[in-house]
Design an enzyme around this catalytic site. Structure first.
Site, PDB file in Angstrom:
ATOM      1  N   GLU A 124      80.723  -8.991  -7.439  1.00 36.47           N
ATOM      2  CA  GLU A 124      81.309 -10.113  -6.698  1.00 36.47           C
ATOM      3  C   GLU A 124      81.526 -11.327  -7.604  1.00 36.47           C
ATOM      4  O   GLU A 124      80.663 -11.671  -8.417  1.00 36.47           O
ATOM      5  CB  GLU A 124      80.349 -10.487  -5.562  1.00 36.47           C
ATOM      6  CG  GLU A 124      80.742 -11.696  -4.749  1.00 36.47           C
ATOM      7  CD  GLU A 124      79.696 -12.058  -3.701  1.00 36.47           C
ATOM      8  OE1 GLU A 124      80.045 -12.769  -2.752  1.00 36.47           O
ATOM      9  OE2 GLU A 124      78.528 -11.632  -3.841  1.00 36.47           O
ATOM     10  N   LYS A 163      86.294 -11.563   1.722  1.00 31.14           N
ATOM     11  CA  LYS A 163      84.949 -11.567   2.303  1.00 31.14           C
ATOM     12  C   LYS A 163      84.995 -12.164   3.708  1.00 31.14           C
ATOM     13  O   LYS A 163      85.573 -13.227   3.933  1.00 31.14           O
ATOM     14  CB  LYS A 163      84.001 -12.371   1.403  1.00 31.14           C
ATOM     15  CG  LYS A 163      82.530 -12.240   1.751  1.00 31.14           C
ATOM     16  CD  LYS A 163      81.682 -12.903   0.672  1.00 31.14           C
ATOM     17  CE  LYS A 163      80.208 -12.763   0.904  1.00 31.14           C
ATOM     18  NZ  LYS A 163      79.410 -13.365  -0.188  1.00 31.14           N
ATOM     19  N   CYS A 173      79.169  -8.079  -0.526  1.00 35.17           N
ATOM     20  CA  CYS A 173      77.811  -8.640  -0.448  1.00 35.17           C
ATOM     21  C   CYS A 173      77.358  -8.833   0.999  1.00 35.17           C
ATOM     22  O   CYS A 173      76.977  -7.880   1.670  1.00 35.17           O
ATOM     23  CB  CYS A 173      77.738  -9.931  -1.255  1.00 35.17           C
ATOM     24  SG  CYS A 173      76.048 -10.401  -1.719  1.00 35.17           S
ATOM     25  N   LEU A 210      51.273 -28.569 -24.860  1.00 34.55           N
ATOM     26  CA  LEU A 210      50.249 -27.534 -24.682  1.00 34.55           C
ATOM     27  C   LEU A 210      48.903 -28.228 -24.498  1.00 34.55           C
ATOM     28  O   LEU A 210      48.388 -28.850 -25.420  1.00 34.55           O
ATOM     29  CB  LEU A 210      50.230 -26.616 -25.902  1.00 34.55           C
ATOM     30  CG  LEU A 210      49.523 -25.277 -25.736  1.00 34.55           C
ATOM     31  CD1 LEU A 210      50.224 -24.413 -24.706  1.00 34.55           C
ATOM     32  CD2 LEU A 210      49.474 -24.537 -27.074  1.00 34.55           C
ATOM     33  N   GLY A 256      45.959 -26.794 -23.331  1.00 35.06           N
ATOM     34  CA  GLY A 256      44.751 -25.980 -23.294  1.00 35.06           C
ATOM     35  C   GLY A 256      44.459 -25.467 -21.896  1.00 35.06           C
ATOM     36  O   GLY A 256      43.490 -24.744 -21.681  1.00 35.06           O
ATOM     37  N   ASP A 278      48.512 -23.571 -16.980  1.00 33.41           N
ATOM     38  CA  ASP A 278      49.940 -23.686 -16.693  1.00 33.41           C
ATOM     39  C   ASP A 278      50.772 -23.758 -17.967  1.00 33.41           C
ATOM     40  O   ASP A 278      51.776 -23.049 -18.112  1.00 33.41           O
ATOM     41  CB  ASP A 278      50.208 -24.911 -15.816  1.00 33.41           C
ATOM     42  CG  ASP A 278      49.546 -24.801 -14.452  1.00 33.41           C
ATOM     43  OD1 ASP A 278      49.543 -23.704 -13.877  1.00 33.41           O
ATOM     44  OD2 ASP A 278      49.015 -25.824 -13.970  1.00 33.41           O
ATOM     45  N   SER A 279      50.378 -24.603 -18.874  1.00 33.22           N
ATOM     46  CA  SER A 279      51.124 -24.683 -20.130  1.00 33.22           C
ATOM     47  C   SER A 279      50.972 -23.394 -20.936  1.00 33.22           C
ATOM     48  O   SER A 279      51.877 -23.003 -21.676  1.00 33.22           O
ATOM     49  CB  SER A 279      50.703 -25.894 -20.959  1.00 33.22           C
ATOM     50  OG  SER A 279      49.340 -25.832 -21.327  1.00 33.22           O
ATOM     51  N   LYS A 337      59.857 -36.977  -5.711  1.00 30.96           N
ATOM     52  CA  LYS A 337      59.573 -36.400  -7.031  1.00 30.96           C
ATOM     53  C   LYS A 337      60.344 -35.099  -7.228  1.00 30.96           C
ATOM     54  O   LYS A 337      60.947 -34.862  -8.283  1.00 30.96           O
ATOM     55  CB  LYS A 337      58.072 -36.135  -7.187  1.00 30.96           C
ATOM     56  CG  LYS A 337      57.201 -37.374  -7.311  1.00 30.96           C
ATOM     57  CD  LYS A 337      55.768 -36.962  -7.612  1.00 30.96           C
ATOM     58  CE  LYS A 337      54.856 -38.157  -7.784  1.00 30.96           C
ATOM     59  NZ  LYS A 337      53.477 -37.769  -8.128  1.00 30.96           N
TER      60      LYS A 337
END
Length: 552
Positions: free
Chosen positions: A45, A113, A149, A291, A293, A296-297, A521
């Protein structure tokens, strides 16, 4: 009438806006089909434009260029198999999502479509007009129905095609990944096969586009719903699919069955592919990240190494006096295991300079969250300076739990261009790290083995912005937090639903408040890999100024 019909299925990765490049991919697939003796070469598509185009497709010069490219491609593919390719089409003042059937140097038929998705990441009702229900198109003496689709997720289009003479169904898709999507596709397509009694071939694209990842996994079903073949998930590829005619009509010949990985592997692959394609399609070859420690990072650095190669990943440690020696050691161990660069940029002097600058204004006010956020924003400033200087895209590292409740600093650790774990709850981050340590695949550019140190996985999470800080000082423990978030965000539940599930009423109210307060945010946050149907961006659109609170 032929007893065999061969289709070259082109499960490929287009780039949105690269009309010339997408046409070249289509032509190469057509050439392969011609060499393989195909009767039809099929692409997904909206392949000529890439997918999902969002409002770009409404720009007249864009859709005109795409339509002209299909006409040129049809002329280029005059001597050989029929070519079927997705792209826009204009009739009068109406814009359609169409499937163009090209033979003998021109477009001989177009499927428009009919069912336009208008949920989650799709806004097709505002982009396209709905095409009328129509019949099949002919390739030689064979009549093919192509629900596009969403058309195949409902019975009406497929039933109309069957009633008007379609001998089998070929479904071109731009179907993005979410956890459990393959099973959902199977269920819908089996329903169409049972309703029509026709074989069905499901063709999907692959590749990352902004937050979405198209995961391929094209397959075929014979009458009764039995699987005839299955292409790999996430990988580009061509498959030669034969249909054979017998007394009961066409049947798909049994082909190859690629293994389907488990959910943990599919999620991880989606994060790797989305980052890899986001960089490739926006022009970045290298990335950097802070990073800490922490976990997540660590997982983001690992995903980046697997996506781009460790040599293209810069990790930066930005310690303060609150950074523990263990965090420094863990960050160094991770970077060493991955083979990435690690720079150490202490922030204490810069933080002192900012604090001194603000001291006359802050006199008489006790230290609070402001001072913690200064550290985070200073790290963001330094990382963005490095990104500008070195031309490396900054990755953000906030998981879905933090993104949901705003446990992140805007213009600080939220700074950056992409976040591969944005839709991964914290409790899943732990398990995803364990999965990656235990598994390695050929599509991973990073090293094999337990690259994430065990201590990163097992130690209590902390932002390390004040002495002895733990995430649990500000939030419920992550299993509780994620359980409440799943109910309120992913399931659109209520406070009463949370209480009925065994969660504390006050905890649920607190989390609900944080979710709504953090909308501003998220509105400004980096895009990230979509892993669920309730990812923060196009799947879930809430007002920023919002006084609603559940009265429960």
């Amino acid at each position: 009438m032929a007893d065999r019909f061969r289709i070259t299925l082109a499960q490929l990765n287009p780039s949105v806006g690269d009309i010339e490049g997408n046409a070249a991919k289509a032509f190469a697939a057509w050439q392969s089909g011609r060499e393989a003796g195909a009767d039809l070469v099929a692409l997904p598509e909206m392949f000529i434009t890439g997918y999902n185009t969002q409002d770009l497709v409404e720009k007249p010069v864009f859709h005109q260029t795409a339509i002209a490219a299909i006409d040129a491609l049809a002329a280029q593919c005059a001597d050989g198999p029929t070519l079927a390719i997705g792209g826009p089409w204009i009739e009068g003042a109406s814009l359609y999502n169409a499937y163009h059937i090209c033979r003998g140097g021109r477009v001989v038929s177009r499927v428009l479509k009919h069912d336009l998705p208008n949920e989650t990441v799709f806004d097709e009702v505002r982009l396209y007009d709905s095409g009328a229900l129509g019949g099949p198109y002919a390739v030689g003496n064979t009549r093919i129905g192509s629900p596009i689709c969403e058309d195949a997720w409902h019975p009406e289009v497929a039933e109309t095609l069957a009633e008007t003479g379609a001998e089998f169904l070929l479904v071109p898709n731009g179907s993005p990944y979410y956890r459990g999507k393959l099973e959902t596709r199977y269920n819908h397509m089996v329903s169409r096969v049972v309703e029509t009694g026709l074989p069905l071939i499901y063709l999907n694209m692959v590749g990352g586009q902004d937050d979405q990842v198209f995961d391929g996994g094209s397959f075929g079903l014979n009458p009764g719903g039995k699987l005839a073949f299955h292409m790999p998930v996430f990988d580009e590829g061509l498959a030669q699919i034969d249909l054979e005619r017998g007394p009961d009509g066409w049947r798909i010949a049994t082909g190859d069955f690629a293994p389907v990985p488990d959910t943990w592997e599919q999620d991880y692959r989606a994060m790797v592919e989305s980052l890899r394609d986001y960089c490739a399609k926006t022009g970045f070859r290298k990335v950097l990240l802070g990073l800490s420690g922490g976990i997540d990072s660590a997982i983001v650095a690992t995903i980046a190494a697997d996506a781009l190669g460790p040599q293209n990943v810069r990790c930066v440690m930005l310690p303060s006096e609150y950074t523990s020696p263990e965090s420094l050691e863990d960050a160094e161990a991770l970077a060493r295991a991955l083979g990435t660069r690690l720079d150490n940029v202490p922030i204490s002097k810069g933080r002192d300079a900012v604090t001194e600058t603000l001291a006359p204004l802050f006199e008489g006010h006790d230290p609070d969250l402001t001072e913690e956020n200064i550290q985070s924003r200073l790290r963001g400033l330094l990382l963005m300076a490095m990104s500008n200087k070195f031309g490396e895209m900054l990755l953000t590292t906030g998981n879905k739990s933090e993104v949901a409740v705003g446990y992140a600093t805007i213009y600080g650790d939220m700074a950056g261009g992409y976040n591969p774990i944005k839709d991964l709850y914290k409790t899943r981050v732990f398990e995803q790290c364990r999965w990656r340590n235990a598994n390695h695949r050929p599509w991973m550019a990073g090293p094999a083995g337990a690259v994430i140190p065990e201590r990163i996985i097992t130690k209590p999470p902390s932002a390390e912005l004040r002495p002895d800080q733990k995430d649990s000082d500000s939030l419920p423990d992550y299993p509780v937090l994620d359980g409440i978030l799943d109910l309120l965000v992913d399931q659109d539940g209520s406070i009463a639903d949370c209480v009925a599930a065994g969660y504390d009423h006050d905890d649920a109210k607190k989390i609900e408040r944080l979710i709504y307060l953090s909308e501003y945010k998220r509105f400004q946050s980096a895009p990230g890999t979509r892993l669920t149907k309730r990812a923060f961006w196009l799947d879930r659109r809430y007002p920023i100024a919002n006084r609603w609170r559940d009265p429960g």
